[in-house]
Write a protein that holds these residues in place. Structure first.
Motif, PDB file in Angstrom:
ATOM      1  N   UNK A  73      28.343 -15.280   1.799  1.00 26.59           N
ATOM      2  CA  UNK A  73      27.687 -16.263   0.940  1.00 26.59           C
ATOM      3  C   UNK A  73      27.849 -15.951  -0.540  1.00 26.59           C
ATOM      4  N   UNK A  74      28.101 -14.687  -0.865  1.00 24.39           N
ATOM      5  CA  UNK A  74      28.352 -14.325  -2.264  1.00 24.39           C
ATOM      6  C   UNK A  74      29.819 -13.934  -2.479  1.00 24.39           C
ATOM      7  N   UNK A  75      30.641 -14.186  -1.477  1.00 22.34           N
ATOM      8  CA  UNK A  75      32.075 -13.944  -1.625  1.00 22.34           C
ATOM      9  C   UNK A  75      32.476 -12.495  -1.631  1.00 22.34           C
ATOM     10  N   UNK A  76      31.704 -11.637  -0.960  1.00 23.38           N
ATOM     11  CA  UNK A  76      31.995 -10.201  -0.955  1.00 23.38           C
ATOM     12  C   UNK A  76      32.648  -9.785   0.358  1.00 23.38           C
ATOM     13  N   UNK A  77      33.796  -9.139   0.252  1.00 27.96           N
ATOM     14  CA  UNK A  77      34.490  -8.594   1.406  1.00 27.96           C
ATOM     15  C   UNK A  77      34.473  -7.075   1.317  1.00 27.96           C
ATOM     16  N   UNK A  78      33.757  -6.441   2.248  1.00 32.84           N
ATOM     17  CA  UNK A  78      33.647  -4.992   2.251  1.00 32.84           C
ATOM     18  C   UNK A  78      33.329  -4.530   3.673  1.00 32.84           C
ATOM     19  N   UNK A  79      33.834  -3.377   4.073  1.00 28.61           N
ATOM     20  CA  UNK A  79      33.560  -2.846   5.411  1.00 28.61           C
ATOM     21  C   UNK A  79      32.090  -2.493   5.537  1.00 28.61           C
ATOM     22  N   UNK A  80      31.488  -2.812   6.667  1.00 26.00           N
ATOM     23  CA  UNK A  80      30.074  -2.504   6.881  1.00 26.00           C
ATOM     24  C   UNK A  80      29.833  -1.005   6.960  1.00 26.00           C
ATOM     25  N   UNK A  81      30.856  -0.249   7.341  1.00 28.27           N
ATOM     26  CA  UNK A  81      30.701   1.202   7.489  1.00 28.27           C
ATOM     27  C   UNK A  81      30.907   1.953   6.176  1.00 28.27           C
ATOM     28  N   UNK A  82      31.344   1.249   5.143  1.00 26.57           N
ATOM     29  CA  UNK A  82      31.634   1.917   3.871  1.00 26.57           C
ATOM     30  C   UNK A  82      30.359   2.447   3.224  1.00 26.57           C
ATOM     31  N   UNK A  83      30.442   3.634   2.622  1.00 24.24           N
ATOM     32  CA  UNK A  83      29.289   4.230   1.962  1.00 24.24           C
ATOM     33  C   UNK A  83      29.029   3.554   0.616  1.00 24.24           C
ATOM     34  N   UNK A  84      27.763   3.326   0.327  1.00 19.85           N
ATOM     35  CA  UNK A  84      27.396   2.695  -0.941  1.00 19.85           C
ATOM     36  C   UNK A  84      27.895   3.520  -2.123  1.00 19.85           C
ATOM     37  N   UNK A  85      27.842   4.844  -1.991  1.00 16.56           N
ATOM     38  CA  UNK A  85      28.264   5.714  -3.081  1.00 16.56           C
ATOM     39  C   UNK A  85      29.734   5.629  -3.423  1.00 16.56           C
ATOM     40  N   UNK A  86      30.538   5.050  -2.529  1.00 19.42           N
ATOM     41  CA  UNK A  86      31.976   4.914  -2.794  1.00 19.42           C
ATOM     42  C   UNK A  86      32.309   3.621  -3.525  1.00 19.42           C
ATOM     43  N   UNK A  87      31.318   2.770  -3.722  1.00 20.45           N
ATOM     44  CA  UNK A  87      31.554   1.479  -4.377  1.00 20.45           C
ATOM     45  C   UNK A  87      31.619   1.639  -5.890  1.00 20.45           C
ATOM     46  N   UNK A  88      32.441   0.854  -6.531  1.00 24.47           N
ATOM     47  CA  UNK A  88      32.437   0.813  -7.990  1.00 24.47           C
ATOM     48  C   UNK A  88      31.132   0.193  -8.471  1.00 24.47           C
ATOM     49  N   UNK A  89      30.859   0.324  -9.762  1.00 27.47           N
ATOM     50  CA  UNK A  89      29.651  -0.279 -10.331  1.00 27.47           C
ATOM     51  C   UNK A  89      29.635  -1.782 -10.115  1.00 27.47           C
TER      52      UNK A  89
END
Length: 232
Positions: A84-100
């Protein structure tokens, strides 16, 4: 929908973004430990994102539970919210690995509901390098399909040509054609610690920081000695 780049007074922008507005959600600068001014120059202490060890799935479930979800969301429901917000990301990915930028995009997904018509994204202190310019462009492209978008930036390099720009000051908020040149530049912990010895309260933030950021205005970053500490 349109994208509005917000420049000017950082405190005023943040207050405006966080004012309660019907049909609006906010991704604030939750990774900022503190802002302060030294010798007329602005500094921000940037930390890793909150909940860094959580997976994207756990983060969404946790945030939705705080908003009153009666049960844990399924993977399919989480993917729907991300979509709904156009975000494509793996569900298993760690939050700390995301860019700002991705972390704020994820925050919007966690807060989304069917009544949302406008989104506010605070990217003050984000550097305007080439990679971040691409990230911000991708974020805005994904969001403007469905929402009116407001993006706070302290680095004028993040603003594309012919963008709609709102300037915030104590006197007024107005639309302008061209922003004042400004850069958000990362500096070393050692650099800050040299003059934060006189301010022990801020020194404890530096200890926990991922990186300190110095905000240069148009006049400051034209100086040749950019990395010199402010005068005592």
């Amino acid at each position: 929908m349109s994208v509005n780049y917000c420049v000017g007074n950082i405190g005023i922008k943040r207050r405006f973004f966080n004012e309660k507005k019907e049909g609006a959600i906010v991704a604030d600068c939750d990774d900022s430990l503190g802002w302060f001014s030294l010798s007329g120059e602005l500094y921000c202490i940037v930390a890793p994102p909150p909940f860094a060890n959580m997976s994207v799935k756990s983060f969404i479930r946790y945030k939705r539970a705080l908003l009153g979800a009666g049960r844990a969301m399924s993977d399919a429901e989480i993917k729907y919210v991300l979509g709904q917000v156009g975000l494509k990301v793996r569900l298993s990915r760690k939050v700390g690995s995301l860019s700002a930028v991705l972390f704020r995009h994820l925050t919007l997904a966690a807060k989304w509901n069917p009544t949302v018509g406008s989104v506010y994204v605070n990217l003050d202190a984000l550097s305007g390098g080439a990679l971040n310019r691409r990230r911000v462009k991708a974020l805005c492209s994904a969001l403007e399909e469905k929402f009116e978008v407001y993006v706070a930036v302290s680095d004028s390099r993040l603003i594309p040509k012919n963008a709609r720009i709102l300037d915030f000051s104590a006197e007024k908020t107005e639309q302008i054609k061209k922003p004042r040149p400004q850069k958000s530049v990362a500096v070393s912990k050692k650099f800050l610690q040299e003059f934060l010895k006189r301010r022990p309260y801020f020194s404890k933030f530096v200890k926990d920081a991922k990186k300190p950021v110095r905000i240069f205005d148009g006049k400051t970053f034209k100086r040749s000695a950019r990395t010199s500490p402010p005068a005592r």
